[in-house]
Design an enzyme around this catalytic site. Structure first.
Site, PDB file in Angstrom:
ATOM      1  N   ASP A 185       0.869  -1.176   0.000  1.00  0.00           N
ATOM      2  CA  ASP A 185       0.000   0.000   0.000  1.00  0.00           C
ATOM      3  C   ASP A 185       0.905   1.226   0.000  1.00  0.00           C
ATOM      4  O   ASP A 185       1.769   1.343   0.862  1.00  0.00           O
ATOM      5  CB  ASP A 185      -0.893  -0.013   1.252  1.00  0.00           C
ATOM      6  N   GLU A 269      -1.961  -1.445  -5.516  1.00  0.00           N
ATOM      7  CA  GLU A 269      -3.206  -0.802  -5.915  1.00  0.00           C
ATOM      8  C   GLU A 269      -3.032  -0.208  -7.300  1.00  0.00           C
ATOM      9  O   GLU A 269      -1.986   0.344  -7.614  1.00  0.00           O
ATOM     10  CB  GLU A 269      -3.532   0.338  -4.955  1.00  0.00           C
ATOM     11  N   CYS A 336     -12.467  -4.741   6.574  1.00  0.00           N
ATOM     12  CA  CYS A 336     -11.846  -5.430   7.704  1.00  0.00           C
ATOM     13  C   CYS A 336     -11.342  -6.789   7.246  1.00  0.00           C
ATOM     14  O   CYS A 336     -12.113  -7.581   6.713  1.00  0.00           O
ATOM     15  CB  CYS A 336     -12.856  -5.595   8.829  1.00  0.00           C
ATOM     16  N   CYS A 355     -12.261  -1.923  13.360  1.00  0.00           N
ATOM     17  CA  CYS A 355     -13.481  -2.453  12.762  1.00  0.00           C
ATOM     18  C   CYS A 355     -14.671  -2.201  13.688  1.00  0.00           C
ATOM     19  O   CYS A 355     -14.598  -2.475  14.886  1.00  0.00           O
ATOM     20  CB  CYS A 355     -13.335  -3.945  12.509  1.00  0.00           C
ATOM     21  N   CYS A 358     -16.228  -6.182  14.435  1.00  0.00           N
ATOM     22  CA  CYS A 358     -15.532  -7.161  15.276  1.00  0.00           C
ATOM     23  C   CYS A 358     -14.422  -6.552  16.123  1.00  0.00           C
ATOM     24  O   CYS A 358     -13.799  -7.241  16.922  1.00  0.00           O
ATOM     25  CB  CYS A 358     -14.975  -8.306  14.426  1.00  0.00           C
ATOM     26  N   ASP A 365      -2.601   1.619   6.969  1.00  0.00           N
ATOM     27  CA  ASP A 365      -1.846   1.267   5.763  1.00  0.00           C
ATOM     28  C   ASP A 365      -1.531  -0.227   5.728  1.00  0.00           C
ATOM     29  O   ASP A 365      -1.553  -0.859   4.678  1.00  0.00           O
ATOM     30  CB  ASP A 365      -0.540   2.075   5.696  1.00  0.00           C
TER      31      ASP A 365
HETATM   32 ZN   LIG Z   1     -14.120  -6.804  11.427  1.00  0.00          ZN
END
Ligand SMILES: [Zn+2]
Length: 424
Positions: A185, A269, A336, A355, A358, A365
């Site tokens: 990334d 990317e 996530c 997240c 969760c 990054d």
């Molecule tokens: Zn998650």
């Protein structure tokens, strides 16, 4: 497999040769500009496009005429090559790959090319090269030239002359020695973050030299244009620019070499740097927003050299038998890796990922790199639409039309089992 490679060295001309080279570069610029002016005038008069062969006949007239007899002093092949350059600039424009050709200015990218290898002699044992109308010239042979000569380009930068010798040679089809896969990334705060958690520090070569550069530019602006002192100040500015360029190139080459030697599959990317660094100023009717902030970001992006990073990864991986996979960038920093939940709220700040479903936490990054790798695995192993990437340059221009879900892939494609990439 044929490998084309260029080897660039600093030339060590004597005074006469340095003056000759400056003259030859000037003659090539003159021919390019004269041909471009002729082409434009011809178009305005309703004439058809003048092709290379017809233009070369004009060049013969210019060389033999009484107006510009000094053109005869320059070697003819580089002059013809300047016409070829102009022809290609037009072809790129016709194919909508580039903007309309521009006139060349004195002092910008001074260079000329000897396109015929038969006229060039390279004496590696004595560290010298023979170029038509320049004779034997010493060069700093920092490493051996491999392969058969194809052509040589002489250029001037930061007060020094260089020669880039292009060669071709047969090499065996490379087998990757590395077996691992990695996702990368790229960003501003960290130049590149890898899916294994490591990262490369930002390359602020421009920032570091910025104050020195500004001072030198200010000193130059205070001098009378074209005076002796102005020219001295200008050389100083060019030297700083050259330094910045060298530092950047060195950094990128070291980084991309290490990556391509250690990994068989690299996922990045598919960023459209050209779109991201588009001018934020807008037009008079539609002024842009946050112009100052965005122009800062632009400078940062260009300074980072992401596009060059990708270009180097692409060819170095092809040389080492690996492959580069460019995945669509959508939501890579918002997904996530634990539960697959996609939300902008997963990212409370630029650097932090948390997240909301969760509670999975990490550096944003790093999470991005993990997602990019996962996407690359899916693309390569499980047959998500994988098509061969066009060369990096063409891709950038064609970016606007690209399908959002398209996954592109380049380099050789070894069987997945052979590199040991699991199918998820
Ligand atoms: Zn998650």
């Amino acid at each position: 497999m044929q490998r084309l490679q260029a080897f660039k060295y600093e030339l060590r001309p004597d005074g006469q040769q340095a003056r000759q080279m400056a003259r030859f570069a000037g003659s090539c610029r003159f021919v390019f500009n004269k041909a471009l002016a002729l082409q434009k005038a011809n178009h305005e008069a309703g004439g058809k496009y003048i092709g290379y062969v017809a233009m070369a006949k004009h060049l013969t007239e210019w060389r033999n005429g009484s107006e510009t007899p000094w053109l005869k002093d320059a070697p003819v092949h580089p002059l013809q090559h300047a016409l070829k350059d102009m022809d290609r600039a037009y072809q790129n424009f016709f194919a909508k790959r580039a903007a309309f050709p521009k006139f060349k200015k004195k002092g910008q990218r001074e260079s000329f090319r000897y396109p015929d290898a038969k006229q060039i002699k390279l004496d590696q044992a004595n560290g010298r090269i023979f170029l038509p109308k320049l004779g034997w010239m010493r060069l700093r042979l920092s490493r051996p030239v491999l392969g058969e000569l194809r052509n040589a380009t002489v250029s001037y930068s930061g007060g020094k002359w260089f020669v880039a010798i292009q060669t071709a040679r047969e090499v065996e089809q490379p087998m990757p020695t590395a077996t691992s896969a990695i996702g990368i990334d790229v960003g501003i705060a960290r130049f590149a973050t890898f899916s294994d958690g490591t990262f490369l520090a930002p390359l602020d070569s421009f920032k570091k030299h910025e104050s020195r550069l500004r001072r030198a530019q200010r000193a130059m602006s205070r001098k009378v244009k074209n005076s002796r002192n102005w020219r001295k100040a200008k050389t100083q500015v060019q030297k700083i620019h050259a330094r910045i360029g060298n530092a950047r190139r060195d950094y990128l080459h070291k980084a991309t070499s290490a990556i391509s030697q250690n990994h068989a599959m690299v996922c990045i990317e598919d960023l459209q740097v050209r779109n991201m660094s588009k001018s934020a100023a807008g037009t008079d009717d539609k002024p842009g927003k946050n112009v100052r902030a965005k122009s800062g970001l632009n400078k940062s992006i260009l300074d980072q050299g992401w596009f060059e990073f990708r270009r180097q990864l692409e060819y170095k991986l092809a040389w080492s038998g690996g492959m580069l996979i460019a995945v669509p960038p959508h939501n890579t920093s918002r997904t996530c890796p634990g539960c697959g939940c996609v939300s902008a709220d997963n990212r409370p700040s630029q650097a932090v990922f948390r997240c909301i479903e969760c509670g999975h936490k990490g550096n944003a990054d790093h999470i991005g790199a993990i997602n990019i790798l996962a996407r690359g695995h899916r693309a390569a192993a499980c047959g998500e639409d994988v098509s061969r990437a066009k060369p990096a340059k063409a891709k950038c221009a064609a970016s606007a039309k690209q399908e959002p879900t398209e996954v592109t892939c380049s380099g050789s494609m070894p069987a997945m089992g052979a590199v040991g990439i699991p199918c998820r």
